[in-house]
Motif scaffolding. Sequence first.
Motif, PDB file in Angstrom:
ATOM      1  N   UNK A  86       0.823  -1.207   0.000  1.00 52.75           N
ATOM      2  CA  UNK A  86       0.000   0.000   0.000  1.00 52.75           C
ATOM      3  C   UNK A  86       0.857   1.257   0.000  1.00 52.75           C
ATOM      4  N   UNK A  87       1.909   1.265   0.799  1.00 49.12           N
ATOM      5  CA  UNK A  87       2.806   2.428   0.828  1.00 49.12           C
ATOM      6  C   UNK A  87       3.484   2.624  -0.521  1.00 49.12           C
ATOM      7  N   UNK A  88       3.900   1.540  -1.153  1.00 44.21           N
ATOM      8  CA  UNK A  88       4.544   1.642  -2.461  1.00 44.21           C
ATOM      9  C   UNK A  88       3.548   2.172  -3.491  1.00 44.21           C
ATOM     10  N   UNK A  92       4.047   5.576  -5.572  1.00 43.01           N
ATOM     11  CA  UNK A  92       4.225   5.465  -7.025  1.00 43.01           C
ATOM     12  C   UNK A  92       2.868   5.232  -7.678  1.00 43.01           C
ATOM     13  N   UNK A  93       2.052   6.276  -7.806  1.00 37.75           N
ATOM     14  CA  UNK A  93       0.686   6.076  -8.297  1.00 37.75           C
ATOM     15  C   UNK A  93       0.594   5.698  -9.766  1.00 37.75           C
TER      16      UNK A  93
END
Length: 127
Positions: A86-88, A92-93
């Motif tokens: 989730x953080x990644x 990096x959307x």
Amino acid sequence: MRSLEERFGDAIDELTRLDRDATTDQIERIGKIIKQLDYELRTQVNDDLQRYELTKLSDRAHALSVDAHDRVHRARTIADAAIVRERYALAHPTVLDAAPPTRNAFTGLVGNTFEHLERDRWDGFDR
């Protein structure tokens, strides 16, 4: 005072009742109880048949303890990996996530889509 068999049974029941939200502290507390019961088994039981039966209960309690510890460790590892994903994804959307979100447009479909179309075709709908 309760017998060793009853106390081993209580430890086994407590281990089988643990769910996926159990903590390592709970498992370690039960593990200490099992170790104490093992010590009592080695020092106080003289009858061979009773020792054999209690040793089987002890082995089952140890196996359940190891299994519970593994389940907790696996659940924690999976939760940590989900947080990292989730953080990644937030950082990096524009990069497609290897593990897409759990919500899916095809959640209601089971089996082959063409089977659903074929079934609906003969339900009084002429297409």
